[in-house]
Design a protein around this motif. Structure first.
Motif, PDB file in Angstrom:
ATOM      1  N   LYS A 360       0.901  -1.251  -0.185  1.00 47.94           N
ATOM      2  CA  LYS A 360      -0.053   0.047  -0.132  1.00 47.94           C
ATOM      3  C   LYS A 360       0.895   1.320  -0.218  1.00 47.94           C
ATOM      4  CE  LYS A 360      -4.080   0.365   1.767  1.00 47.94           C
ATOM      5  NZ  LYS A 360      -5.347   0.356   2.660  1.00 47.94           N
ATOM      6  N   ARG A 362       1.080   5.148   1.454  1.00 49.64           N
ATOM      7  CA  ARG A 362       0.806   6.098   2.634  1.00 49.64           C
ATOM      8  C   ARG A 362       1.500   7.302   2.687  1.00 49.64           C
ATOM      9  NH1 ARG A 362       2.134   3.400   8.506  1.00 49.64           N
ATOM     10  NH2 ARG A 362       4.314   3.736   8.597  1.00 49.64           N
ATOM     11  N   TRP A 367      -0.989   6.328   8.455  1.00 53.27           N
ATOM     12  CA  TRP A 367      -2.126   5.499   8.058  1.00 53.27           C
ATOM     13  C   TRP A 367      -3.206   6.449   7.710  1.00 53.27           C
ATOM     14  CZ3 TRP A 367      -1.375   1.663   5.178  1.00 53.27           C
ATOM     15  CH2 TRP A 367      -0.310   0.601   5.684  1.00 53.27           C
ATOM     16  N   THR A 368      -3.328   7.726   8.200  1.00 53.52           N
ATOM     17  CA  THR A 368      -4.354   8.613   8.093  1.00 53.52           C
ATOM     18  C   THR A 368      -4.792   8.858   6.484  1.00 53.52           C
ATOM     19  OG1 THR A 368      -3.632   9.892   9.964  1.00 53.52           O
ATOM     20  CG2 THR A 368      -5.066  10.996   8.408  1.00 53.52           C
ATOM     21  N   ASN A 370      -3.731   6.936   3.107  1.00 54.37           N
ATOM     22  CA  ASN A 370      -3.282   5.675   2.453  1.00 54.37           C
ATOM     23  C   ASN A 370      -4.098   5.530   1.115  1.00 54.37           C
ATOM     24  OD1 ASN A 370      -5.103   3.324   2.994  1.00 54.37           O
ATOM     25  ND2 ASN A 370      -4.981   4.693   4.778  1.00 54.37           N
ATOM     26  N   TRP A 371      -3.221   4.740   0.435  1.00 51.07           N
ATOM     27  CA  TRP A 371      -4.024   4.597  -1.039  1.00 51.07           C
ATOM     28  C   TRP A 371      -3.799   2.793  -1.267  1.00 51.07           C
ATOM     29  CZ3 TRP A 371      -1.035   8.799  -0.378  1.00 51.07           C
ATOM     30  CH2 TRP A 371      -1.642   9.906  -0.541  1.00 51.07           C
ATOM     31  N   GLN A 383      -8.125   6.217  -1.674  1.00 46.96           N
ATOM     32  CA  GLN A 383      -7.913   6.329  -0.344  1.00 46.96           C
ATOM     33  C   GLN A 383      -8.524   5.288   0.385  1.00 46.96           C
ATOM     34  OE1 GLN A 383      -7.268  10.254   1.288  1.00 46.96           O
ATOM     35  NE2 GLN A 383      -6.568  11.036  -0.271  1.00 46.96           N
ATOM     36  N   ASP A 384      -8.042   4.653   1.406  1.00 45.82           N
ATOM     37  CA  ASP A 384      -8.424   3.701   2.172  1.00 45.82           C
ATOM     38  C   ASP A 384      -8.608   2.449   1.316  1.00 45.82           C
ATOM     39  OD1 ASP A 384      -7.921   5.085   4.640  1.00 45.82           O
ATOM     40  OD2 ASP A 384      -9.800   6.315   4.006  1.00 45.82           O
TER      41      ASP A 384
END
Length: 412
Positions: A360, A362, A367-368, A370-371, A383-384
């Protein structure tokens, strides 16, 4: 007895000349120790095509009368072979001139690409226990198996749970992480080992921007890659910062051909693959953010202004996950392009592809933001989003665009 006084074979291998065959049994003509060179051929009963000829469009071992311009037999036979032709039944055989050891009478590749029905593609026995298809198109996600007969009698081989090794009556083999392209396929009927070797891509694996309008300048070793559409490999795009100037697109880093540029008409894409003239540059009139889109099937391109004024900028972006050898946290920082704060790169990164391995992206070591994504090696990150499953091991150039979330893992 025979229905013809003479019989000849003509094809690519002899420049469509006339190699004479010998009548060896009733209606049965034979020629030994010839190499068909993987090209098309026909049988004919005169040297000058003045009477009858025969070809097999379906590669099913039976020819049809093609006098006057019907299809050739183009079944990719190569190596030294013996060829027979029966001018009564119109059946023919092409078998290796050398007798090799084997446990099978024949071998076919059946799968989703042919609805698990034969007779094509068919393997050739080229050495002891070794069967080969020289070139066949495969795609990521294809499901297949190796069978001795198209009715599934005899040898019937699927997955063993070990990559590259088949098992008698195993589950179907599902291809994961394979480029859409043409492969040489090898199967050993003694060891049950198999291999898919990429011969040529259906479309480029990557494209790179060069030019004074781009962050790379005119360095043909550019790492500024366009992102391939994960559902259509002919389509590429790049959204980023451009200067006023011009650019072209390259297919291989460090090489000027193949080279893409402006065609004769507005929006037309032209290419020089190494034997013609280089196409014109594509112009950018004013500095700003643009989306460049290419379609290599229709050979069209577009350049459209992109509003990046409200896009956030990040101090760092890293890549993390179990596919990275070693610990998955902390992440591995990517390098921000000096000329475009939204383009991020890792020049060389090893990834592993064991079951469940993922990566992933970020931002800011947190982790606020992240893609993730659902496709590999190219994708549209969200995102997320989901973990990106790594389905192909190796060393990659990694490119991520935080404006669009697009990512690319380009095999090196």
């Amino acid at each position: 007895p025979a229905n013809n006084a003479k019989m000849y074979i003509a094809g690519v291998f002899n420049s469509w000349g006339a190699d004479e065959m010998e009548l060896v049994a009733a209606n049965t003509w034979e020629i030994k120790n010839i190499d068909l060179a993987g090209g098309a051929f026909k049988f004919k009963n005169t040297t000058d095509w003045s009477d009858a000829d025969w070809g097999d469009a379906g590669c099913d071992g039976v020819v049809e009368v093609t006098t006057g311009g019907g299809p050739n037999t183009d079944c990719k036979f190569s190596g030294l072979v013996n060829v027979t032709f029966n001018d009564e039944t119109l059946k023919y055989t092409v078998v290796p001139a050398v007798a090799y050891n084997t446990n099978l009478e024949s071998l076919f590749l059946l799968g989703t690409f042919n609805d698990f029905t034969g007779p094509q593609p068919q393997f050739k026995l080229v050495a002891d226990y070794t069967w080969v298809i020289d070139e066949f198109r495969l795609s990521d996600g294809d499901v297949l198996r190796f069978v001795e007969h198209t009715n599934f009698e005899g040898g019937n081989y699927g997955a063993s749970g070990v990559e590259g090794k088949a098992k008698q009556y195993g589950e179907n083999i599902e291809l994961a992480g394979y480029e859409d392209g043409y492969y040489k396929i090898t199967f050993n009927d003694a060891t049950l080992k198999y291999e898919f070797e990429l011969v040529r891509n259906l479309y480029p694996s990557a494209l790179y921007l060069v030019g004074d309008a781009t962050p790379a300048g005119w360095d043909n070793n550019s790492k500024v890659s366009l992102f391939r559409n994960p559902s259509n490999g002919f389509k590429f795009s790049y959204t980023g910062k451009f200067s006023a100037g011009s650019f072209k697109i390259l297919e291989k880093r460090g090489q000027w051909q193949p080279q893409y540029g402006k065609g004769a008409n507005a929006g037309d894409l032209a290419v020089n693959e190494g034997s013609g003239s280089d196409p014109d540059v594509i112009q950018i009139a004013a500095a700003g953010y643009y989306t460049v889109s290419l379609d290599l099937e229709s050979m069209k391109y577009s350049v459209v202004a992109y509003d990046a004024s409200s896009a956030p900028t990040y101090t760092s972006i890293g890549i993390t996950g179990s596919a990275i050898p070693g610990a998955s946290d902390p992440d591995i920082d990517m390098v921000k392009d000096a000329n475009d704060p939204h383009q991020w790169y890792i020049e060389t990164q090893e990834l592993t592809a064991a079951a469940g391995n993922y990566v992933k992206f970020r931002a800011n070591d947190s982790w606020t933001v992240n893609w993730g994504g659902s496709t590999f090696p190219y994708g549209d990150g969200a995102q997320d989003g989901a973990n990106i499953s790594v389905t192909r091991a190796g060393t990659f150039l990694i490119h991520f665009n935080d404006l669009t979330g697009e990512y690319a893992f380009i095999k090196k």
